[in-house]
Design an enzyme around this catalytic site. Structure first.
Site, PDB file in Angstrom:
ATOM      1  N   THR A 101      15.797 -60.038  51.462  1.00  0.00           N
ATOM      2  CA  THR A 101      15.154 -58.762  51.782  1.00  0.00           C
ATOM      3  C   THR A 101      14.539 -58.916  53.163  1.00  0.00           C
ATOM      4  O   THR A 101      13.628 -59.721  53.358  1.00  0.00           O
ATOM      5  CB  THR A 101      14.085 -58.400  50.746  1.00  0.00           C
ATOM      6  OG1 THR A 101      14.725 -58.232  49.480  1.00  0.00           O
ATOM      7  CG2 THR A 101      13.378 -57.110  51.128  1.00  0.00           C
ATOM      8  N   LYS A 176      16.623 -51.239  49.703  1.00  0.00           N
ATOM      9  CA  LYS A 176      15.709 -52.199  49.077  1.00  0.00           C
ATOM     10  C   LYS A 176      14.253 -51.819  49.331  1.00  0.00           C
ATOM     11  O   LYS A 176      13.382 -52.013  48.467  1.00  0.00           O
ATOM     12  CB  LYS A 176      15.980 -53.618  49.587  1.00  0.00           C
ATOM     13  CG  LYS A 176      15.093 -54.699  48.955  1.00  0.00           C
ATOM     14  CD  LYS A 176      15.256 -54.784  47.444  1.00  0.00           C
ATOM     15  CE  LYS A 176      14.293 -55.798  46.815  1.00  0.00           C
ATOM     16  NZ  LYS A 176      14.605 -57.193  47.155  1.00  0.00           N
ATOM     17  N   LYS A 244       5.551 -59.647  51.946  1.00  0.00           N
ATOM     18  CA  LYS A 244       6.490 -59.519  53.063  1.00  0.00           C
ATOM     19  C   LYS A 244       7.310 -58.246  52.941  1.00  0.00           C
ATOM     20  O   LYS A 244       7.456 -57.470  53.889  1.00  0.00           O
ATOM     21  CB  LYS A 244       7.396 -60.748  53.103  1.00  0.00           C
ATOM     22  CG  LYS A 244       8.506 -60.710  54.155  1.00  0.00           C
ATOM     23  CD  LYS A 244       9.850 -60.286  53.557  1.00  0.00           C
ATOM     24  CE  LYS A 244      10.376 -61.298  52.563  1.00  0.00           C
ATOM     25  NZ  LYS A 244      11.731 -60.962  52.060  1.00  0.00           N
TER      26      LYS A 244
END
Length: 292
Positions: A101, A176, A244
């Site tokens: 990701t 995502k 993150k």
């Protein structure tokens, strides 16, 4: 279309999810090269038949499908670019697939650089955690070219069940981000529901029986709420990596000029959780912030 006979997969990154994804590829009969910064993390795969490579460059040269599943965008930059990176060493006509990701803009950069080197680049982040990776039931969101996606689909289908081509380079990462925005809000709801039930004097497991299959049902409620009740905070997905992801999503949202107040609140709470020493716990450890 890739086949087991004409394909050697190079897999970089054997963490909580990557190790299971790579194992599933081995079990499906694919030849597999592997590299990770900590060699011991690849020992189990080598024991199953994977071939260890000492460097990223060595892996890239000897593989025609290269999959990366690492931690942060900075890690992606490090292994893709530079004279010892994937793009400089992969053979022409190879497929390079980043399943980390990461930032949509970085996916676009890899795609463009790949084109200049006659490489087929796809961004293909996943959702489903350690359980989905183990069972080969990940959701895989793919950006890049349709032709490359169609060619590589047999490999994706080993690792996931819900594999969807989303559009041009970066589209997988943007999808995502949408996923993580939903997960962020859902985690707040699961934590608050369990704390509410506990303080109301209810049996938390019975509450889950009632609400997991109704309108409140979700992957987190089914898979993570039981871990919260048991006090099992081992990571299926790390707090630090979720921070993150949410940071990337928030930055992308701000670039588009849209409001995401729920995301901002959840990110703030997870940062508080990390400051309490929980950055290497599973994301469901968020419930600890609610406990008095």
């Amino acid at each position: 279309m890739v086949t087991k006979e004409n394909t050697t997969i190079g897999f970089i990154g054997t963490g909580v999810m990557g190790k299971s994804m790579a194992k599933n590829l081995l079990d499906a009969g694919y030849k597999l090269n592997t590299f990770t910064r900590t060699k011991e993390k690849a020992d189990a795969l080598v024991a199953l038949g994977a071939t260890w490579k000492d460097t990223v460059a060595e892996l890239a040269v000897s593989s025609n499908v290269i999959i990366t599943m690492v931690g942060y965008p900075s890690d992606v930059e490090d292994i893709y670019f530079g004279e010892n990176g994937i793009l400089a060493n992969a053979q022409a006509e190879s497929f390079v697939i980043d399943m980390t990701t990461s930032k949509p803009a970085l996916a676009e950069k890899i795609y463009q650089e790949g084109l200049s080197r006659k490489l087929f680049a796809l961004d293909a982040p996943v959702s489903g955690g350690d359980i989905g990776a183990r069972d080969g039931k990940l959701a895989i969101m793919v950006g890049g070219s349709q032709v490359a996606f169609d060619s590589i689909s047999p490999i994706f289908n080993v690792m996931g069940q819900n594999v969807v081509f989303q559009g041009p380079a970066g589209s997988g990462q943007h999808t995502k981000m949408s996923n993580q925005i939903v997960v962020a809000a859902n985690m707040l709801g699961v934590c608050e529901a369990l704390i509410y039930a506990e303080n109301a004097g209810l049996d938390s497991e019975r509450v889950l029986q009632s609400i997991s299959t109704g309108a409140a049902g979700s992957w987190a409620l089914t898979n993570l709420a039981p871990r919260m009740i048991e006090g099992d905070f081992r990571p299926g997905f790390y707090v630090k990596h979720f921070i993150k992801d949410m940071t990337i999503a928030l930055e992308s949202a701000k670039e588009m000029g849209i409001m995401t107040p729920g995301l901002e609140l959840t990110l703030d709470l997870y940062k508080q959780l990390a400051e309490k020493g929980e950055e290497n716990s599973g994301t469901h450890a968020l419930v600890k912030l609610y406990e008095v």
